[in-house]
Design a protein around this motif. Structure first.
Motif: not given
Lengths: 155, 288
Positions: A77-81
């Motif tokens: 789910l997390e995108k680019d930190g």
């Protein structure tokens, strides 16, 4: 048998028994323990992941059925930190206590908002009706998902 | 940890390929689609097939649409797809009302219409809905396809007329202008199997009932229907006293079993009351 499954955008090839369930493939073969393993009877919903973008209960899907398909787990789910808005919502609105149901709730919440960016309380409760939470009474989970919807609308 | 016993796994690439695999593996092979009945049974060793033939990839079984005056529902149509389809909701609200109370949205993403019918659980909702609308099941085998009225499809609990080596390919439901339908279910909690449930289908002609279908599940109704109650309705006006009497006949025809969901008299009461409510709404929805 040999399977090739794309999980959170990364391809994995493994030799597995056909009877291996998707939840155990993710947890034991790939080490992705964010997906929880609960009732084993497709009731509780803690094992929900997205299979080709659609939430399914991974205790009732064979890993071989995912061969050649795409799986998204809570780790994806997390995108680019940056946490996904639904994850942020659970943080902001105290959408969990023990956290056992949370990964499944998040995967279904993400799917709901992708299809319906402005769900009302009834629609949220319907969407998560196949998932059990014994801590929150669902109230804060509903608020968390509403928070994410408003956050996404404001961007 | 609940894990099925070992089995061979094959993925069918086409319907003919699935038939070929069924023939190769023989009686101990099972088709698997959504798997939401079969996999839990395999975990508990209530089912222990030697081979699973995965038909999830067979797009030719996922069709859903109108063909002339018939609604055609492919066996691999997911519950969620049936529920989302506007044409289905327009012609047959009974299917949407039944689907809304089958399991939960995530299970409905995976479970299939054909799988539910072939599982033949005596408390299954769609079996009653399809019985009410007098659907036909199309079954394909090595010798070609055959069509079976849904009221002859179930031969007992967990048993259907689908032979080893055969595949249920689609359900066909006649569309009749002016017909109305509805589904009513009482469950202990959201997504549970019914304590009792009833579906109704009515077509009025010149103010009287020309066609009546009643589907009942979880109450021991033979073939999920109540033919005496249906026969009583024909030629009568769809007014309260008539619908009440039909519901009473339907309830009398059931043979519910006492279990953790309730005693016999309660289930019989529900069968009657839910039949009445479903008939009333079906009548409201039917034209003329």
């Amino acid at each position: 048998m040999r399977v090739s499954v794309t999980v959170n955008g990364q391809n994995y090839v493994r030799e597995i028994e056909p009877r291996l369930l998707l939840v155990h493939f993710l947890r034991d073969e790939l080490g992705l323990t964010g997906t929880h393993w609960g009732c084993d009877t497709s009731n509780c919903g803690v094992c929900v992941v997205q299979l080709d973008g659609v939430p399914v209960k991974s205790c009732t899907v064979l890993a071989v059925m995912a061969d050649g398909h795409e799986v998204t787990t809570v780790e994806g789910l997390e995108k680019d930190g940056e946490l996904d808005p639904v994850q942020q919502g659970f943080v902001q609105c105290h959408g969990l206590q023990c956290g056992f149901c949370t990964p499944g709730m998040l995967m279904t919440a993400r799917w709901l908002l992708d299809r319906n960016p402005d769900p009302d309380e009834g629609e949220i409760r319907e969407a998560i009706s196949g998932q059990l939470c014994r801590c929150t009474g669902y109230e804060n989970i509903v608020r968390s998902i509403r928070w994410a919807a408003e956050k996404e609308a404001s961007v | 940890m609940q894990v099925p016993a070992s089995f061979e796994y094959e993925r069918a690439e086409s319907v003919p390929h699935a038939l070929e695999l069924l023939e190769r593996y023989g009686e101990d092979a099972r088709l698997v689609a959504g798997g939401h009945s079969l996999i839990p049974m395999m975990k508990l060793r209530l089912a222990q097939p030697d081979a699973l033939i995965d038909i999830n990839g067979l797009a030719e079984l996922s069709h859903l649409g109108v063909d002339g005056d018939t609604l055609v529902i492919g066996a691999l149509v997911r519950h969620a797809a049936l529920l989302a389809d506007e044409v289905v909701g327009t012609y047959f609200p009974i299917f949407h009302e039944a689907e809304r109370v089958i399991a939960d949205p995530v299970v409905r993403n995976r479970g299939t219409v054909g799988g539910s019918l072939c599982q033949a659980d005596p408390s299954e909702d769609l079996s009653a809905a399809f019985a009410a609308v007098r659907a036909e099941a199309v079954i394909l085998g090595p010798g070609g396809s055959r069509t079976v009225p849904i009221r002859e499809f179930h031969v007992g609990p967990y048993e259907t007329v689908v032979e080893p080596g055969e595949i249920l390919t689609e359900l066909r439901v006649p569309i009749r202008p002016g017909a109305g339908s509805a589904y009513e279910k009482v469950e202990r909690r959201v997504g549970d199997w019914p304590v009792a449930a009833a579906g109704a289908y009515l077509r009025l002609d010149g103010g009287v009932i020309a066609e009546a279908g009643i589907g009942l599940t979880a109450v021991g109704a033979e073939h999920f229907t109540a033919p005496d109650a249906e026969a009583y309705l024909i030629g009568k006006a769809a007014e309260e006293a008539v619908l009440r009497e039909a519901a009473r006949i339907a309830a009398e025809s059931c043979e519910p079993q006492a279990d953790q969901r309730g005693p016999v008299d309660y289930k019989r009461h529900l069968a009657g009351e839910l039949t009445y409510r479903a008939l009333s709404r079906a009548a409201e929805r039917s034209g003329s």
